[in-house]
Motif scaffolding. Structure first.
Motif, PDB file in Angstrom:
ATOM      1  N   VAL A  58       1.133  -2.389  11.296  1.00 15.85           N
ATOM      2  CA  VAL A  58       1.324  -2.059  10.192  1.00 15.85           C
ATOM      3  C   VAL A  58       0.237  -0.956   9.900  1.00 15.85           C
ATOM      4  O   VAL A  58       0.974   0.120   9.004  1.00 15.85           O
ATOM      5  CB  VAL A  58       0.433  -2.929   8.949  1.00 15.85           C
ATOM      6  N   LEU A  62       2.078   3.041   7.604  1.00 17.94           N
ATOM      7  CA  LEU A  62       1.464   3.343   6.796  1.00 17.94           C
ATOM      8  C   LEU A  62       0.875   4.864   7.781  1.00 17.94           C
ATOM      9  O   LEU A  62       1.170   5.803   6.424  1.00 17.94           O
ATOM     10  CB  LEU A  62       0.154   3.116   6.681  1.00 17.94           C
ATOM     11  N   SER A 122       2.629  -8.200   0.348  1.00 20.42           N
ATOM     12  CA  SER A 122       2.367  -7.597   2.094  1.00 20.42           C
ATOM     13  C   SER A 122       3.092  -6.416   1.905  1.00 20.42           C
ATOM     14  O   SER A 122       4.450  -5.607   1.918  1.00 20.42           O
ATOM     15  CB  SER A 122       3.731  -8.463   2.598  1.00 20.42           C
ATOM     16  N   THR A 123       2.010  -4.967   2.637  1.00 20.50           N
ATOM     17  CA  THR A 123       2.894  -3.946   2.722  1.00 20.50           C
ATOM     18  C   THR A 123       3.296  -3.243   3.573  1.00 20.50           C
ATOM     19  O   THR A 123       4.263  -3.351   3.602  1.00 20.50           O
ATOM     20  CB  THR A 123       1.181  -2.823   3.201  1.00 20.50           C
ATOM     21  N   VAL A 127       6.898  -2.167   2.598  1.00 15.95           N
ATOM     22  CA  VAL A 127       7.856  -0.756   3.239  1.00 15.95           C
ATOM     23  C   VAL A 127       8.878  -1.063   4.103  1.00 15.95           C
ATOM     24  O   VAL A 127       9.368   0.564   4.473  1.00 15.95           O
ATOM     25  CB  VAL A 127       5.904  -0.027   3.303  1.00 15.95           C
ATOM     26  N   PHE A 145       5.606   1.092  -4.232  1.00 18.52           N
ATOM     27  CA  PHE A 145       4.637   1.827  -2.573  1.00 18.52           C
ATOM     28  C   PHE A 145       2.877   2.162  -3.689  1.00 18.52           C
ATOM     29  O   PHE A 145       2.704   1.618  -2.980  1.00 18.52           O
ATOM     30  CB  PHE A 145       4.669   3.076  -2.349  1.00 18.52           C
ATOM     31  N   LEU A 148       1.746  -0.791  -3.608  1.00 27.26           N
ATOM     32  CA  LEU A 148       0.665  -0.962  -2.897  1.00 27.26           C
ATOM     33  C   LEU A 148      -0.682  -0.225  -2.042  1.00 27.26           C
ATOM     34  O   LEU A 148      -1.440  -1.192  -1.308  1.00 27.26           O
ATOM     35  CB  LEU A 148       2.262  -1.223  -1.357  1.00 27.26           C
ATOM     36  N   LEU A 149      -0.134   0.829  -2.432  1.00 32.88           N
ATOM     37  CA  LEU A 149      -1.618   1.602  -2.180  1.00 32.88           C
ATOM     38  C   LEU A 149      -2.882   0.495  -2.988  1.00 32.88           C
ATOM     39  O   LEU A 149      -3.498   1.038  -1.798  1.00 32.88           O
ATOM     40  CB  LEU A 149      -0.708   2.730  -2.397  1.00 32.88           C
ATOM     41  N   GLN A 151      -3.601  -2.503  -3.874  1.00 35.98           N
ATOM     42  CA  GLN A 151      -3.726  -2.896  -3.888  1.00 35.98           C
ATOM     43  C   GLN A 151      -3.982  -3.514  -1.932  1.00 35.98           C
ATOM     44  O   GLN A 151      -5.354  -3.757  -1.609  1.00 35.98           O
ATOM     45  CB  GLN A 151      -2.435  -3.694  -2.974  1.00 35.98           C
ATOM     46  N   ASP A 152      -4.267  -1.455  -1.779  1.00 37.23           N
ATOM     47  CA  ASP A 152      -4.969  -1.394   0.297  1.00 37.23           C
ATOM     48  C   ASP A 152      -6.032  -1.516  -0.180  1.00 37.23           C
ATOM     49  O   ASP A 152      -7.173  -1.387  -0.255  1.00 37.23           O
ATOM     50  CB  ASP A 152      -4.083  -0.699   0.907  1.00 37.23           C
ATOM     51  N   LEU A 327       7.318  -7.192  -4.122  1.00 35.97           N
ATOM     52  CA  LEU A 327       6.600  -7.692  -3.986  1.00 35.97           C
ATOM     53  C   LEU A 327       5.878  -9.084  -4.673  1.00 35.97           C
ATOM     54  O   LEU A 327       4.633  -9.135  -4.655  1.00 35.97           O
ATOM     55  CB  LEU A 327       5.276  -6.386  -5.392  1.00 35.97           C
ATOM     56  N   GLY A 331       0.434 -11.638   0.900  1.00 32.08           N
ATOM     57  CA  GLY A 331      -0.034 -10.584   2.032  1.00 32.08           C
ATOM     58  C   GLY A 331      -0.687 -10.572   3.254  1.00 32.08           C
ATOM     59  O   GLY A 331      -1.427 -11.670   2.979  1.00 32.08           O
TER      60      GLY A 331
END
Length: 558
Positions: A58, A62, A122-123, A127, A145, A148-149, A151-152, A327, A331
């Motif tokens: 992962v 990224l 889940s990234t 992705v 994306f 997801l960004l 969320q990180d 999505l 994740g």
């Protein structure tokens, strides 16, 4: 050794089978993990250990996403990341928490842990599916994306939130404020140092012409940034993404991509397999109704929230549906949050196993959700509109030059004078730096490697001109191009007629001995000095150039 062989064999067989069935590689890895994991053949028994190793996949994923996103483009995406991404996490988390609180009578703290733990997608799954479909830079790919960004980014405050919930109070102490300021300071320092230090360091290593050291440096950059960001409090994946963005405008990015790609593929596959290994049928059977209901509610709530928010952002409904379905799963960070929540006593006994089963089931359903979204999107839009919304504009077709020595630079200069786009690739860092100073698009990399050719857009090239001094290297480029992109014309600079014949047999369009034009220019000056008229000289040279200089072979034989 048995575990390694089992992992490799299961992944190869399952991925080939599921790809052939049109179900994608992700579901193949999940199935392979379930078969060889503790609940299957028990060839691999420690799923958590495998997952921790697989999380490096992962991180590399990224990084490779970041390296394709220039800082200017990231700034343009800020409204999507902070606005759409922020609202998705907040609304999805609160809605799921409310359902857990009112439907199951759980404590508020427990409901919040469950809500925000399941709100993160889940990234790795999202992705990877976008990459498999080559939709990373499409409209729906960029929106997905962006979510997801954020969320990180949200993982850090959520990890801070859990201990506060365990204490039963929400207080922001002075020490926490200083810790936050310190983290921000370190973050900015890393960005500034990375911006100005990475390229000179890569330039020094590239000058050594040691490919093994360059690979080691590429790995050090990715893992080093990931580790530093983890120390600051961000996720390692976010650190790797930042490292990629900092390298997005570097002339070395293509070679770094090529070096990192094999690690990403193997480790990301291991991550998906470890998720499959975590699937315990006993837990599923014991709490079947809760797990299935939880997965259905989770997927439904997240899909509806994302679709509604995307529509609020004036996104076409077909794209909103694709983003929402992609999505809709929980994740990998859910594993982290629920493990921490369980250790803090925020989850009732036995609930963590049920929640993990919900996460795994939602992940396993993701490829089917993506398939369903494609069908729905096609019905919502005509085929032409659908293709336009999901694809990038058709890019220009460049000329690719392998080798940027004296000949390569002359060819690039001639193309620039007539406004024809070209990209040059060379393994000499000094030539690359000099070419870029003169305004040419020159990249550091080995043009015989498929990853480099793919990165520079060989699939859409008008033609490739190979001007390498090393004829073995030139032959390697030709063989790779003929294998991967047989329709792209190849023009090669060679040493003599014997080499020209060899490259012609390999299938190149034109193989020009390096002495030919020099001989013609010298002959032209000689004829002019001897009093031969201009028209007569022009006719002679046109005659000699016919048939790819075939007539000059007669002079060579004499």
């Amino acid at each position: 050794m048995l575990e390694i062989v089992s992992l490799l064999a299961a992944s190869v067989v399952a991925v080939l089978l599921f790809s052939r069935l049109g179900l994608g590689s992700v579901l193949g890895y999940l199935f392979a993990g379930a078969v060889i994991g503790p609940a299957g053949l028990a060839l691999v028994n420690d799923a958590n250990y495998m997952r921790h190793i697989g999380e490096f996949g992962v991180i590399f994923l990224l990084f490779l996403i970041g390296i394709e996103i220039k800082p200017q483009r990231l700034w343009v995406m800020r409204k999507l990341v902070l606005g759409l991404g922020g609202l998705q996490v907040a609304i999805s988390g609160l809605v799921i928490a409310a359902l857990a609180y009112f439907a199951f009578g759980l404590a508020k703290e427990t409901a919040l842990v469950i809500g925000f733990g399941l709100a993160l997608s889940s990234t790795a799954f999202g992705v990877q599916i976008l990459a498999d479909k080559q939709q990373t830079t499409s409209h729906w790919g960029r929106i997905s994306f962006s979510i997801l960004l954020f969320q990180d980014l949200a993982v850090v405050p959520l990890l801070i939130l859990l201990p506060l919930l365990a204490l039963g109070e929400m207080r922001f102490s002075v020490s926490m404020g200083f810790a936050l300021i310190q983290s921000i300071g370190i973050f900015i320092s890393v960005l500034v140092v990375g911006r100005f230090a990475i390229n000179p360091l890569l330039h020094t290593i590239a000058h050594s012409k040691n490919s093994d050291v360059f690979v080691a440096m590429a790995l050090l950059l990715v893992l080093g940034f990931a580790w530093i960001m983890e120390l600051v409090g961000l996720s390692m994946a976010m650190g790797a993404f930042i490292a990629g963005v900092l390298l997005s405008e570097s002339e070395y990015k293509q070679q770094i991509e090529a070096d990192i790609m094999p690690f990403r593929g193997l480790l990301l596959g291991l991550f998906f397999m470890s998720v499959g290994m975590s699937f315990v049928p006993a837990s599923l059977v014991a709490n079947l109704d809760q797990v299935v209901l939880g997965a259905i509610v989770l997927i439904g709530v997240k899909a509806l929230v994302i679709i509604a928010l995307a529509k609020f952002w004036k996104t076409p409904l077909s794209i909103a549906v694709r983003c929402g379905f992609l999505l809709s799963q929980a994740g990998e960070f859910g594993f982290v949050l629920f493990t921490l929540g369980d250790s803090l006593g925020l989850l009732p006994e036995g609930m963590m196993e049920t929640l993990i089963a919900v996460i795994v089931l939602s992940m396993a359903l993701t490829p089917f959700m993506v398939k369903a979204s494609e069908i729905i999107a096609h019905k919502l839009k005509s085929a032409a509109s659908y293709a336009m919304e999901t694809s990038e504009p058709v890019p220009e077709r460049p000329v690719i030059i392998a080798g940027f020595g004296r000949v390569g630079e002359v060819v690039a200069g001639m193309l620039r004078n007539v406004d024809v786009s070209c990209i040059a690739v060379d393994m000499d860092a000094k030539k690359v730096a000099e070419g870029r100073r003169h305004g040419y698009n020159v990249l550091f990399g080995d043009a015989s490697r498929p990853e480099i050719l793919r990165a520079v857009g060989a699939v859409r090239a008008r033609l490739m001109v190979i001007t390498l001094d090393d004829y073995k290297a030139a032959e390697s480029v030709v063989r790779t191009m003929k294998r991967l992109y047989p329709d792209v014309p190849l023009h090669v600079r060679v040493r003599d007629w014997e080499d020209a014949d060899h490259f012609t047999r390999l299938g190149v369009s034109h193989a020009i001995p390096e002495t030919v034009e020099a001989s013609l220019r010298l002959g032209a000056s000689t004829l002019e000095a001897a009093g031969v008229g201009e028209d007569e000289r022009r006719d002679l040279f046109e005659f000699l150039r016919e048939g790819d200089y075939e007539k000059l072979r007669d002079y060579h034989k004499l």
